[in-house]
Design an enzyme around this catalytic site. Structure first.
Site, PDB file in Angstrom:
ATOM      1  N   LYS A 140      -6.338   4.671   7.980  1.00  0.00           N
ATOM      2  CA  LYS A 140      -5.024   5.773   7.811  1.00  0.00           C
ATOM      3  C   LYS A 140      -5.600   6.611   7.715  1.00  0.00           C
ATOM      4  CE  LYS A 140      -3.154   1.633   4.427  1.00  0.00           C
ATOM      5  NZ  LYS A 140      -2.811   0.955   3.117  1.00  0.00           N
TER       6      LYS A 140
ATOM      7  N   SER B 246       1.139  -1.495   0.181  1.00  0.00           N
ATOM      8  CA  SER B 246       0.080   0.009   0.236  1.00  0.00           C
ATOM      9  C   SER B 246       0.590   0.696   0.423  1.00  0.00           C
ATOM     10  CB  SER B 246      -0.718   0.295   1.017  1.00  0.00           C
ATOM     11  OG  SER B 246      -0.092   0.368   2.124  1.00  0.00           O
TER      12      SER B 246
END
Length: 730
Positions: A626, A583
């Site tokens: 996140k 990611s």
């Protein structure tokens, strides 16, 4: 969910019966099993107990009366008269020949030569002539033969007497027990196995009537071990399974060890001796679920020794055997019971994850044969208006089941939103009922604290915040490092070769986002990208794959006609554990571009997203955590209303952000950007376009790629000049 489904679809049917163990009077080591209609087992046990309680009183009374004593005494006198007459006859014959018949012991007789009225002594007998002595010896020998014949007659008469006494006892016993057992047989005339047992009991009562007549401590003590001081153990009925409701059983076995699943036989210690019998047989979960359903966790079944093989053996044979675990392990040679097998008709439902299912399928050839039906459960469902109504009903059912306060409309809306957050999808609802049930319980607690009659949205929010607070110790420690400066982060300005990447840290049942600084340095070289995490073995395989992909994309952009003259090193700063996942690929790519071009990259924007070799942005997990992690970090370090996060466009449907982030986005003090290609992220991070090549493969000079291309060209020229100078000198 399975329990709720089964309870709605299970009805009474013929397969539900009672199972009882009774004594096998022919072989006590092999108890017999009785099959009775549902609910009749307990009734039969009570009827037998009632019969025994009556016999315990009636049989001794029947043997303790004048009529019995007279008949018994008559038989005894008849025997005594016959014996006395026969012995008297032998005695008279002996006396005529000068020999006396004397009794030495009970049942023992002796012939002695007489000296007048007194028997000869050794001295007087030796004084007789040889002919006289021989005469006595011959006479005694003849009389002894006759005496032996007489004693045989006496023994036969004694046996006849015992037979007649036994016949008398049987008559008395049958007179007491016969009509009582007949009544029981009439009551259970349709149960052929019960009739067979009662007939064998009738015979055993006659053969062992002494049990009711003898009053000894041992019998009382052993009977007390079965919690019954009055009833002889051998005539008890051990109801193993009782189905008085007539419904197919639904059993959940949380601890499927060998004894809990297959049953066992208890032992009783009496005066240092261990003994057991059929009344100490105990049912297992298979017995209790027979005729219905047994639910177990597959992992727990596989963890217990000998259980899996025993379960397969029972299913293959369609019967249940109660064997001691010690015999399975061949560790004990003690004598134990071998109860008659019980027919098995059960549906076993195993729960487990996909990996366990695949392992069983691969390594156990019998698994698919025995467990033919597989149900793969969805963890989520579509969030449609119809399903939201169903979900509200599901919430209501949990409230009723747990006895909680009802929810108002806003509370239901909040719970549904939280369900979508668990599913990490705006268009999905989580089907993990345990999470919703726990949330409802805690929301009910806060409603009670505020004396509210209903669960409201603020109670749900309070419950969510409390749960987050309880599991946030590690998160708080990490944010403390951000606040005191021990974790080096910058969320404003622009820096060369430095980007804020986002990742998710999972600790137990808590997940939260953290900000990681990625740095890169570029230098003259042959185009290699050194992944420091991989080289020091702190990088996982997926992370290494991501770095190799961005290296390939770099080579595609700048190395199609000539080799790259720049090398770079990239790393996660202040990372002391393994880094895995792809990611951060876009963030790493932007960091490398900044290092290679010398252009500063924004620090007020964090980046998350994966990419492929064509530069297309791929979705990642944990996007909500996140974004919220970067938002919280900005709040700690100081927000300037320009901060934001770049995320994949394919993750937009996963956005279920907490309220303070939504409020900041509405006020435009915090932004979330979605991108579908890495060039879009580059434009946002560098404030200038990435650049598109012309037909000659040249990028615009003021683009990011153009700047890198120009720097590479200068390095090539420098390289050529240095090579030319070296040749002239040589």
């Amino acid at each position: 969910m399975m329990l709720r489904y089964l309870r709605q679809h299970v009805d009474a049917h013929d397969g539900v019966v009672d199972w009882c163990y009774v004594n096998n009077f022919d072989d006590i080591r092999q108890p017999r099993v009785l099959k009775l209609p549902a609910g009749l087992g307990i009734q039969f046990k009570k009827d037998v107990e009632k019969l025994m309680f009556r016999l315990v009183k009636a049989i001794p009374q029947a043997f303790d009366n004048d009529s019995y004593y007279e008949r018994s005494e008559q038989l005894k006198n008849e025997l005594a008269d016959k014996q006395e007459k026969q012995l008297l006859q032998v005695s008279k014959q002996a006396q005529k020949k000068g020999v006396n018949l004397t009794v030495t012991t009970p049942g023992g007789y002796r012939l002695v030569a007489m000296n007048g009225e007194e028997p000869h002594t050794a001295e007087t007998f030796s004084e007789l002539t040889a002919d006289e002595q021989q005469h006595f010896e011959d006479t005694i020998n003849k009389l002894e033969k006759k005496l032996r014949g007489t004693l045989r007659k006496l023994a036969n008469w004694e046996q006849d007497y015992l037979d007649k006494q036994q016949q008398l006892n049987e008559e008395v016993t049958l007179a007491v027990t016969g009509h009582l057992i007949d009544d029981l047989e009439a009551k259970y005339e349709e149960q052929k196995n019960v009739i067979g047992f009662l007939e064998t009991m009738r015979k055993d009562l006659v053969d062992n009537v002494d049990i009711f007549l003898e009053d000894n401590d041992e019998h009382a003590t052993i009977a007390y071990a079965s919690l019954d001081k009055k009833m002889p153990r051998r005539y008890q009925v051990n109801v193993l399974v009782n189905r008085k409701d007539g419904l197919a059983p639904i059993v959940v076995e949380d601890n499927p060890n060998y004894h809990n699943l297959f049953g066992y036989v208890e032992n009783v210690t009496y005066k240092g001796t261990v003994f057991t019998d059929f009344s100490l047989i105990r049912a297992g979960s298979l017995h209790k679920a027979n005729g219905g359903y047994l639910l177990m966790d597959a992992i727990k079944v596989l963890e217990q020794p000998f259980v899996w093989d025993g379960l397969k053996r029972a299913l293959r044979s369609s019967s249940m055997a109660i064997n001691a675990l010690e015999r399975e392990m061949t560790l004990s040679g003690t004598i134990s019971l071998e109860p008659e097998h019980i027919p098995l008709n059960v549906k076993i439902i195993l729960f487990g994850d996909r990996e366990t299912y695949l392992l069983l399928q691969q390594y156990d050839s019998e698994f698919q044969e025995l467990f033919k039906v597989t149900a793969d459960f969805e963890g989520e469902m579509a969030r449609t208006p119809e399903n939201q109504v169903l979900y509200a009903k599901f919430i209501s059912s949990l409230v009723h089941e747990k006895g909680l306060r009802h929810c108002d409309k806003k509370a239901v809306m909040k719970i549904i939103e939280h369900s979508s957050r668990i599913a990490e999808d705006q268009n999905k609802l989580s089907l993990h009922a345990a999470d919703i049930a726990n949330l409802l319980r805690e929301s009910d607690y806060w409603a009670e604290k505020q004396d509210s009659k209903q669960i409201k949205s603020e109670h749900v929010i309070k419950a969510l915040d409390s749960a987050k607070h309880r599991s946030s110790r590690i998160r708080d420690q990490i944010y403390e490092g951000v606040e005191n400066g021990s974790t080096l982060l910058t969320v404003s300005g622009a820096v060369v070769g430095q980007v804020n990447a986002l990742s998710v840290l999972t600790t137990g049942d808590s997940e939260f986002g953290i900000v990681s600084r990625i740095t890169a340095v570029a230098r003259y070289g042959d185009g290699d990208v050194i992944d420091i995490e991989r080289d020091v073995k702190l990088g996982g395989t997926i992370h290494s794959k991501g770095v190799l992909i961005l290296s390939s994309y770099l080579a595609h952009l700048f190395g199609q006609t000539d080799h790259l003259t720049l090398s770079a090193s990239i790393t996660f700063e202040q990372s002391y554990g393994e880094v895995d996942g792809d990611s951060a690929t876009i963030a790493e790519f932007c960091t490398l571009l900044s290092a290679m071009s010398g252009l500063p990259v924004r620090q007020d924007i964090a980046v998350t997203g994966s990419m492929n070799q064509k530069g297309e942005v791929q979705p990642v997990g944990g996007v909500n955590q996140k974004i919220e992690g970067f938002y919280d970090t900005c709040m700690i370090l100081g927000a300037d209303n320009t901060q934001g996060v770049i995320m994949p466009e394919t993750n937009v449907h996963n956005l279920m952000l907490k309220q303070d982030v939504l409020d900041a986005a509405a006020k435009k003090t915090f932004s979330v950007y979605s991108v579908s290609h890495v060039n879009e992220a580059i434009a946002l991070m560098f404030g200038k376009p990435a650049g598109e090549p012309n037909t000659d493969g040249k990028f615009p000079p003021r683009s990011v790629f153009g700047t890198i291309q120009q720097r590479l060209a200068k390095l090539k020229e420098t390289d050529k000049d240095s090579e030319g100078g070296a040749k002239s000198k040589s």
